[in-house]
Motif scaffolding. Structure first.
Motif, mmCIF file in Angstrom:
data_model
loop_
_atom_site.group_PDB
_atom_site.id
_atom_site.type_symbol
_atom_site.label_atom_id
_atom_site.label_comp_id
_atom_site.label_asym_id
_atom_site.label_seq_id
_atom_site.Cartn_x
_atom_site.Cartn_y
_atom_site.Cartn_z
ATOM 1 N N LYS A 1 111.749 19.897 27.911
ATOM 2 C CA LYS A 1 110.781 20.651 28.737
ATOM 3 C C LYS A 1 110.451 19.933 30.037
ATOM 4 O O LYS A 1 109.302 19.909 30.480
ATOM 5 N N ASP B 1 111.104 20.875 32.805
ATOM 6 C CA ASP B 1 110.691 21.876 33.805
ATOM 7 C C ASP B 1 109.162 21.964 33.920
ATOM 8 O O ASP B 1 108.643 22.403 34.928
ATOM 9 N N SER C 1 115.940 20.469 29.569
ATOM 10 C CA SER C 1 115.014 21.602 29.608
ATOM 11 C C SER C 1 115.902 22.823 29.461
ATOM 12 O O SER C 1 117.118 22.723 29.606
ATOM 13 N N HIS C 2 115.292 23.952 29.175
ATOM 14 C CA HIS C 2 116.177 25.102 28.945
ATOM 15 C C HIS C 2 116.875 25.590 30.215
ATOM 16 O O HIS C 2 117.725 26.449 30.140
ATOM 17 N N SER D 1 106.102 19.748 16.286
ATOM 18 C CA SER D 1 106.332 21.184 16.321
ATOM 19 C C SER D 1 106.190 21.680 17.769
ATOM 20 O O SER D 1 105.299 21.252 18.491
ATOM 21 N N GLY D 2 107.110 22.528 18.168
ATOM 22 C CA GLY D 2 106.991 23.162 19.482
ATOM 23 C C GLY D 2 107.636 22.423 20.633
ATOM 24 O O GLY D 2 107.548 22.866 21.780
ATOM 25 N N VAL D 3 108.309 21.298 20.363
ATOM 26 C CA VAL D 3 108.929 20.553 21.464
ATOM 27 C C VAL D 3 110.232 21.210 21.940
ATOM 28 O O VAL D 3 110.754 20.866 22.998
ATOM 29 N N GLY D 4 110.743 22.141 21.131
ATOM 30 C CA GLY D 4 111.939 22.881 21.558
ATOM 31 C C GLY D 4 113.222 22.510 20.841
ATOM 32 O O GLY D 4 114.316 22.769 21.339
ATOM 33 N N LYS D 5 113.112 21.961 19.638
ATOM 34 C CA LYS D 5 114.293 21.549 18.878
ATOM 35 C C LYS D 5 115.193 22.756 18.570
ATOM 36 O O LYS D 5 116.397 22.723 18.808
ATOM 37 N N SER D 6 114.584 23.796 18.015
ATOM 38 C CA SER D 6 115.392 24.960 17.628
ATOM 39 C C SER D 6 115.957 25.668 18.848
ATOM 40 O O SER D 6 117.074 26.192 18.808
ATOM 41 N N THR D 7 115.202 25.659 19.940
ATOM 42 C CA THR D 7 115.702 26.261 21.179
ATOM 43 C C THR D 7 116.957 25.526 21.646
ATOM 44 O O THR D 7 117.940 26.147 22.059
ATOM 45 N N THR E 1 112.651 30.559 16.917
ATOM 46 C CA THR E 1 111.805 29.701 17.745
ATOM 47 C C THR E 1 110.481 30.420 17.938
ATOM 48 O O THR E 1 110.362 31.591 17.594
ATOM 49 N N GLY E 2 109.524 29.724 18.464
ATOM 50 C CA GLY E 2 108.251 30.403 18.672
ATOM 51 C C GLY E 2 107.336 29.589 19.523
ATOM 52 O O GLY E 2 107.493 28.375 19.634
ATOM 53 N N LYS F 1 102.774 29.643 16.387
ATOM 54 C CA LYS F 1 102.939 28.833 15.181
ATOM 55 C C LYS F 1 101.593 28.510 14.560
ATOM 56 O O LYS F 1 101.427 28.560 13.356
ATOM 57 N N THR G 1 110.762 26.529 11.458
ATOM 58 C CA THR G 1 112.000 26.038 10.871
ATOM 59 C C THR G 1 111.723 25.559 9.452
ATOM 60 O O THR G 1 110.788 24.821 9.229
ATOM 61 N N GLY H 1 109.009 20.785 12.721
ATOM 62 C CA GLY H 1 108.215 19.731 13.342
ATOM 63 C C GLY H 1 107.111 19.268 12.422
ATOM 64 O O GLY H 1 106.655 20.008 11.570
HETATM 65 N N1 LIG Z 1 109.027 25.481 29.424
HETATM 66 C C1 LIG Z 1 109.886 25.265 28.438
HETATM 67 N N2 LIG Z 1 109.675 25.847 27.229
HETATM 68 C C2 LIG Z 1 110.564 25.602 26.243
HETATM 69 C C3 LIG Z 1 111.700 24.772 26.421
HETATM 70 N N3 LIG Z 1 112.385 24.724 25.261
HETATM 71 C C4 LIG Z 1 111.701 25.473 24.390
HETATM 72 N N4 LIG Z 1 110.602 26.026 24.961
HETATM 73 C C5 LIG Z 1 109.606 26.904 24.311
HETATM 74 O O1 LIG Z 1 108.819 26.107 23.422
HETATM 75 C C6 LIG Z 1 108.449 26.876 22.273
HETATM 76 C C7 LIG Z 1 108.792 26.118 21.001
HETATM 77 O O2 LIG Z 1 110.188 26.002 20.872
HETATM 78 P P1 LIG Z 1 110.928 25.796 19.472
HETATM 79 O O3 LIG Z 1 112.373 25.647 19.778
HETATM 80 O O4 LIG Z 1 110.541 26.833 18.490
HETATM 81 O O5 LIG Z 1 110.295 24.399 19.035
HETATM 82 P P2 LIG Z 1 110.628 23.532 17.716
HETATM 83 O O6 LIG Z 1 110.646 22.111 18.139
HETATM 84 O O7 LIG Z 1 111.841 24.049 17.059
HETATM 85 O O8 LIG Z 1 109.343 23.796 16.821
HETATM 86 P P3 LIG Z 1 109.224 23.682 15.194
HETATM 87 O O9 LIG Z 1 110.349 24.435 14.598
HETATM 88 O O10 LIG Z 1 107.888 24.242 14.886
HETATM 89 O O11 LIG Z 1 109.272 22.219 14.893
HETATM 90 C C8 LIG Z 1 109.157 28.217 22.423
HETATM 91 O O12 LIG Z 1 108.238 29.160 22.910
HETATM 92 C C9 LIG Z 1 110.252 27.948 23.424
HETATM 93 O O13 LIG Z 1 110.595 29.087 24.184
HETATM 94 C C10 LIG Z 1 111.899 24.179 27.737
HETATM 95 O O14 LIG Z 1 112.854 23.450 28.011
HETATM 96 N N5 LIG Z 1 110.965 24.456 28.680
#
Ligand SMILES: Nc1nc2c(ncn2[C@@H]2O[C@H](COP(=O)(O)OP(=O)(O)OP(=O)(O)O)[C@@H](O)[C@H]2O)c(=O)[nH]1
Ligand SMILES: [Mg+2]
Ligand SMILES: [Zn+2]
Length: 307
Positions: A116, A118, A143-144, A168-174, A187-188, A193, A201, A220
């Motif tokens: 992230k 960005d 970043s995405h 949780s939410g750092v973007g692992k699944s993304t 993802t979410g 969450k 996940t 997470g």
């Molecule tokens: N701004 C930004 N948002 C991102 C990025 N990658 C992911 N996100 C957003 O972050 C949120 C969480 O992403 P996930 O991929 O679900 O995170 P996770 O780490 O898998 O979370 P858990 O499965 O709960 O552990 C989502 O709304 C994504 O769209 C990024 O590079 N930049």
């Protein structure tokens, strides 16, 4: 006898990927239960095929594991990708250090991924990155929207069995979905969450990567305890301490209570980052207390000072 790797285990069924021959649904032989051995995702196994058409079989043998993780329960992982976000959620560096310490304790290579970027408007990633580069870790920024860091990440994953770990939410699944170019994992948003009160996940599964290697995405965690690490050993799980330990005046220096300490000197000189060191002392105190409690319980008295 075909050999393969367990990519998933659900309710007593193990799904074994056999090279160039697809996935077999297997049961484990009773002999494993008698030995107290449970097959794990990541295990390399030999199977006997009972139904070649329906792709069913039995696990006959489990190859010795090179590593074993508890959370997630996966065998043979040889790389941990510790993911933090530059922002949203704010990085929990204690959690990051605990993940790195755990990887070191198990002899598993660790890589830090700052995701992230960005959202990082004030250059925070630099201060996030530096301590870990100093400590000798590879740090990958992603970043995405980014392509360069993302290709570095893909390169780092090649040929390894890796796990994604982090808040949780750092973007692992993304990241995983982007690597696979399809939605493998849900993802979410962080708020979603929290509202649902659960993670996106769930069970551990090995995902075969297009360029070779496997990746396990994990849910997470918000807290994570170090287990099975004695307080005396903690110092050896900080790679950047190694060259300074020999400069300590006292043998058996804890690098917490003593003077004339090589580690403290390196901190003062800025060679070891102060935050990493501060978190080390915090973890040390917790582990020491736990060890002392264990000693008291087992009826042993008179631990040495600084022990
Ligand atoms: N701004 C930004 N948002 C991102 C990025 N990658 C992911 N996100 C957003 O972050 C949120 C969480 O992403 P996930 O991929 O679900 O995170 P996770 O780490 O898998 O979370 P858990 O499965 O709960 O552990 C989502 O709304 C994504 O769209 C990024 O590079 N930049
Ligand atoms: Mg996820
Ligand atoms: Zn010392």
């Amino acid at each position: 006898m075909p050999s393969g790797i367990i990519i998933r285990g659900i309710a007593g069924f193990y799904y074994v990927a056999v090279k160039d021959d697809g996935v077999y649904e297997c049961r484990a032989r009773g002999i494993f239960r008698k030995k107290g051995l449970t097959p794990l995702t990541g295990d390399r196994v030999m199977i006997s095929v009972t139904d070649p058409v329906g792709k069913k079989g039995n696990i006959e043998e489990i190859t010795e594991r090179s590593s074993e993780l508890v959370r997630p329960a996966v065998a043979n992982v040889d790389q941990v990708i510790a993911v933090i976000a530059a922002r949203s959620p704010d990085p929990d560096l204690m959690l990051l250090d605990k993940i790195l310490v755990t990887a070191e304790a198990k002899g598993i290579k660790a890589v830090v991924c700052i995701n992230k970027t960005d959202l990082d408007e004030d250059g925070r990633r630099e201060s996030l990155r530096e301590p870990y580069i100093k400590a000798g870790y590879d740090v990958i920024e992603t970043s995405h929207h980014d392509t360069e860091g993302f290709s570095r990440l893909k390169e780092a994953l090649k040929g390894h069995i890796s796990v994604f770990a982090g808040q949780s939410g750092v973007g692992k699944s993304t990241l995983l979905n982007r690597i696979m170019d399809t939605v493998v994992m849900k993802t979410g948003s962080v708020s979603e969450k929290i509202e649902r009160g659960r993670h996106t996940t769930r069970h551990a599964e090995l995902i075969e990567l297009p360029d070779g290697g496997y990746l396990v995405d994990t849910p997470g965690f918000s807290s994570f305890e170090l287990t099975g690490i004695e307080h005396d050993r903690l110092q050896f799980l900080y790679p950047e301490f190694a060259e300074h330990i020999q400069k300590c005046r006292f043998t058996g220096c804890s690098h917490v209570f003593e003077t004339d300490c090589g580690v403290k000197l390196a901190v003062d000189e800025g060679v070891i980052e102060r935050g990493r060191y501060a978190r080390f002392t915090e973890l040390y105190r917790v582990l020491k207390q736990e060890d002392e409690a264990k000693y008291r319980k087992s009826g042993r008295k008179g631990m040495k000072a600084n022990d």
